[in-house]
Design a protein around this motif. Sequence first.
Motif, PDB file in Angstrom:
ATOM      1  N   ASN A 269      50.939  67.875   6.196  1.00 53.25           N
ATOM      2  CA  ASN A 269      51.565  66.372   7.202  1.00 53.25           C
ATOM      3  C   ASN A 269      50.698  67.128   8.856  1.00 53.25           C
ATOM      4  N   ARG A 270      49.298  67.530   9.084  1.00 57.24           N
ATOM      5  CA  ARG A 270      49.333  67.804   9.842  1.00 57.24           C
ATOM      6  C   ARG A 270      47.480  68.127   9.928  1.00 57.24           C
ATOM      7  N   GLU A 271      46.809  68.105  11.074  1.00 52.90           N
ATOM      8  CA  GLU A 271      45.915  68.233  10.725  1.00 52.90           C
ATOM      9  C   GLU A 271      44.985  69.481  12.316  1.00 52.90           C
TER      10      GLU A 271
ATOM     11  N   ASN B  88      42.896  69.871   7.219  1.00 59.96           N
ATOM     12  CA  ASN B  88      43.904  68.907   6.910  1.00 59.96           C
ATOM     13  C   ASN B  88      45.095  69.939   5.645  1.00 59.96           C
TER      14      ASN B  88
END
Length: 80
Positions: A53-55, A50
């Motif tokens: 701003n993204r995974e 994680n």
Amino acid sequence: MRLDKFLKISRLIKRRTLAKEACDNGKVTINEKLGKASDKVEVGDILSINFANREIKVKVISSGLDLVNPKPEDLYERLN
């Protein structure tokens, strides 16, 4: 192989110290459980990282121990 080392050699995270910090801060899961830097990564494990701003979700296809200078595509398969 240790989780922090796998993250570094697979180039998912640039440095091993950053990988350790990400694990310590609960940003990395291994098979839906919080991952510690010392956890062992096995073939078939699902890793989720994680970022702010993204995974990123990947499936481990090789541990990389038997490869010399492995490429990222030899170590994992991206799931998302």
